[in-house]
Structures are given as C-alpha cells and as structure tokens.
Design an enzyme around this catalytic site. Structure first.
Site: not given
Length: 480
Positions: A119, A186-187, A453
């Site tokens: 992800d 994970e995010e 990010h």
C-alpha cells in the site's frame, strides 16, 4: 603555589593522555571482506517497477475506502511479472489482500523473514500540479522513476521479487526457509496486514532468526562529521503517542477581554512544550551508532566520539542543530492541530490542541503525559491520550551474526560504505513482529531517497538496480 600548579599540570597531562589513548584505541567496526560485484540488471526491471506504481493501492484509516480491485490487480500483475517465483513459493493470503510467500530452503532452522508493503499513502489533490510527473504514472524522467510507492514501499517489494526471480532462474535453493510478508495496510497501522501475519507466525511457532523491513537508508549527507556514504541499519524504532489538550474558560465580548482566556492559556502551554523539549538520551542505540561512525570521522570528531562521557554535551549540541539529529537523541514534540474561536469579535471559551510525540525506545505513554503536565503546569488543561499509542521496546543486538550478515553484504558490494546501527524515526510494520525475535532490522538499500509521503516521490534508475543487487547478494549469502 608552584607545587599546586605542577600538580595541576600533571593532572592535565594525565587527562590529555587518557583522551588520546581512548581515541587511538577507538577501532573501526567496519568489515574487511572479499569484494563482490553488483548483479547486472536489465531495463526490463524498470518497466516492471513502472507498471507496479500504476496500481493505485492506496490504504486509508477508513477501510471502507480501500479499492479492492487495485490490490487484486496488482497481485495478479506480480504473478505474471515473476512467474518462476510464484511457481516455486507457497502463497497464502491474509485478510484478502496481504500476502505470505514461503520459499522452502534446505533446512527449516533459523528462517529469514523479509517484509515490505503493497500500500501507499494518498496524494493530496492540491499538490498534483507540483509533481514533475503524474504520481501514479511511473514515468521515467531525468534518470528517476516517479510515482507514489517508488520508495515507500513498492520499490523495495519489487526489488526483493526481482532478486528472488533471478536466483530461482539460476537454480538457487536457499540455505534456510525464507518468508516474505507483504502487508496491505502499513500506512494505516497494519492492523489487518502485519498484525494478522505476526499472529499467524506466533500460532504456528515460526521463529525467524532475523526480520528485515524498510527503515534505514544509505545517506551521503545526513551524518554530521562523516564524508563517506553511510548505510544506517535500523535496530529499533521510535514509538508514537498523540495527546489531545483541551481547556475551557468562559469567554465573552472582544471589547472586554479578561486577563485569562482559553486561547491564551493553550497558546502558552504549546509554547512551553516547544521551548522545553525532552532531554537528550545516550542509550544503547545511539552509543552503538557512535561506535560504528565515530572511528571513521576526522581526528577531532573521532576524539569526541571515543570520549563521549566527557564530550556528551558537545555531541548533544551538535545533533540538536538539525531536525534529524535532534530526533535521533530525544523524544520529539510536534503540535499538529490548534483550534479556538468561531467569530472575530468573540473571545473563545474553549481551546484545543493536538500534540504528537515520537518517543525513544522504552518511553511510555504515561511518561509522556507526566512530562507534559510538568512542563505546562496548568491543571485547567485536560490531557487525553488518543488510542493507538505505540511503545516499542525491541532493540536488536549489533553483536549478533544477523547484523553482521547485512553488514557483510553491504561492505562486499561497496568497500567505501560505512555501515552503522541506527534508530528509525518513523513507524514500520516491523514493530508488530518484535514478539517473534529481537533481531529485527529496518533498511532499504537506496541512497538518500526523496519524496516520502510528499511531492515527487521518486527513485533513481541506478539506485533501484543496485537495490536489486543488494537483495540478490544478501539472499544468496544468507546463512547462520
């Protein structure tokens, strides 16, 4: 008086001699190993990475927003991109979208577990015009592959699978069982991915001798006093605590403001937190880091690192000058939300603030709350911890052969590279696996990656190919 001065002179010489002795005996922890060449990687690997980026495998805190088609299509692509890998390994799905791949070795003893996640974080609509290439295009521009996930973390996932495919093509059979766990959230804290996978490993009594996830990097410019590139291997990661602060004091008309208002008190509290950061710590992780980078520094800096009990204030002062350095030595404080007021001529009766803390290993939520109460010294402010605090205690042992296995591969591929243990500043899926082994490491073999990010996330073509080469050699050399 002459005797006193003479005694002082002798003590000074002894002190100086002690410092010089410690400096001259401060030996390098880098390995001298037989050099190896990076695997020759073709451009088809770049084409596959580009295609991987085009799948919008975005995860959200609200699981209802997850696009199942993107994840399933991405996994279908993986089976086509790496046919021999998926024909050789056993594949298991966890909670529909996370994957466990089991590559059987010559023995089941001392298995290796490697992590990566499918992800990616969303792209803010308002930033699209600032991207040099569309964030899900995978476009190659000026020697870089652009796109969300290029670094975090499809770059690592794809590089791992490229290396496995190459090894299987050579007929290689691993020395021990190797597992690959590719989570899908994970995010979004990894609750349905990594957490569930770790639980399965525990239930099945699978005890990896080592776990390798994302985290540290190779850097050429982030270590004060070091001119050579440094590969920082995460042996621990910081925790995560978020506090909500609230105060209520009756407001009124702005023409007659009281001496004490909710907004003023909250602002004062936030300023106090900013001006009184957590004290720096010289714990195991920082000491280990300095043990590895210190001997590679110029003489004066090396002297400080060799005698850190004496020069500790100087070391802390140096690291405090940068945001990254300060984050390494202390629990950090960041005010992320501040709300108060509804109208220009009304003194607000309430004020709210949210403060995020990234904690040193061993620092608890209770420790953070206690420190905040002490600093702001205002009983009118209510403090509430948000759910989801992370309090990791796991710290890997750098003397263990597992750390040397990573170092051996890195030093064999690049003799000028300095390898050092490190504290990872963000959170990774690896924290959920600390109950399986203490030897959890966090490292991706890419140099000074950009755009985590943020805008213009990208990886250089050369770097990506070298990353494949690292994973290839590491897996080929793996054994305890």
């Amino acid at each position: 008086m002459k005797k006193v001065l003479s005694a002082i002179g002798v003590l000074f010489l002894l002190f100086l001699g002690f410092i010089l002795f410690k400096t001259l005996t401060f030996k390098s922890n880098q390995l001298t190993v037989s050099p190896k060449s990076y695997l020759q990687v073709g451009d088809s690997s770049i084409t596959r990475l580009q295609e991987a980026i085009r799948f919008k495998t975005v995860s959200y805190d609200d699981t209802n927003k997850l696009d199942s088609t993107s994840f399933l299509s991405f996994q279908k692509f993986l089976t086509k991109a790496f046919p021999k890998t998926f024909k050789t390994v056993e594949v298991e799905r966890v909670n529909k979208y996370s994957l466990i791949l089991h590559w059987k070795g010559k023995t089941v003893a001392n298995p290796l577990l490697m992590l990566a996640h499918q992800d990616v974080v969303p792209v803010e609509e308002g930033t699209l015009k600032s991207w040099a290439a569309a964030p899900f295009s995978g476009q190659v521009k000026d020697g870089f592959v652009y796109g969300r996930g290029a670094i975090d973390d499809k770059g690592s996932l794809m590089a791992i699978l490229e290396s496995v495919e190459a090894l299987i093509n050579e007929g290689y059979v691993p020395w021990t069982d190797i597992y690959f766990a590719f989570g899908h959230d994970e995010e979004a804290s990894g609750k349905r991915g990594a957490v569930a996978i770790a639980k399965l490993f525990k239930e099945r009594n699978i005890k990896p001798s080592m776990i390798l996830d994302e985290g540290g990097i190779i850097t050429t410019n982030k270590i004060p006093g070091v001119t050579k590139p440094v590969a920082v291997i995460g042996i621990a990661e910081k925790g995560y605590v978020t506090l909500d602060l609230q105060i209520t004091i009756p407001g009124g008309h702005s023409s007659m403001p009281e001496k004490e208002t909710a907004l003023d008190d909250m602002a004062k509290a936030i300023v106090k937190l900013k001006e009184n950061p957590f004290p720096p710590e010289m714990g195991y992780v920082l000491n280990s880091f300095l043990d590895y980078v210190g001997p590679e520094m110029p003489f004066i800096s090396k002297m400080a690192m060799a005698n850190r009990s004496i020069f500790k204030p100087l070391i802390f002062s140096t690291y405090s000058k940068s945001a990254t350095g300060s984050a390494v030595i202390r629990t950090t404080t960041a005010t992320t939300i501040f709300n108060s007021g509804i109208k220009e001529n009304v003194v607000p009766g309430q004020a709210f603030a949210t403060v995020n803390f990234r904690t040193q290993p061993g620092t608890t939520e209770a420790d953070v709350i206690g420190y905040v109460k002490k600093i702001i010294a205002n009983d009118k402010i209510e403090i509430t911890a948000r759910p989801g605090s992370s309090e990791p205690k796991q710290v890997a042992d750098v003397r263990h052969p597992t750390f040397k296995s990573i170092q051996n591969t890195l030093n064999s591929l690049s003799k000028d590279l300095i390898v050092a243990p490190y504290l990872v500043l963000g959170a990774t899926d690896a924290r959920h696996f600390s109950g399986l082994t203490n030897q959890v490491f966090r490292f991706i073999p890419f140099t000074d990656p950009q755009g985590f990010h943020g805008i213009n996330e990208r990886i250089s073509v050369e770097d990506y190919k070298k990353g494949i080469g690292f994973y290839y050699q590491f897996l080929k050399d793996w054994r305890l």
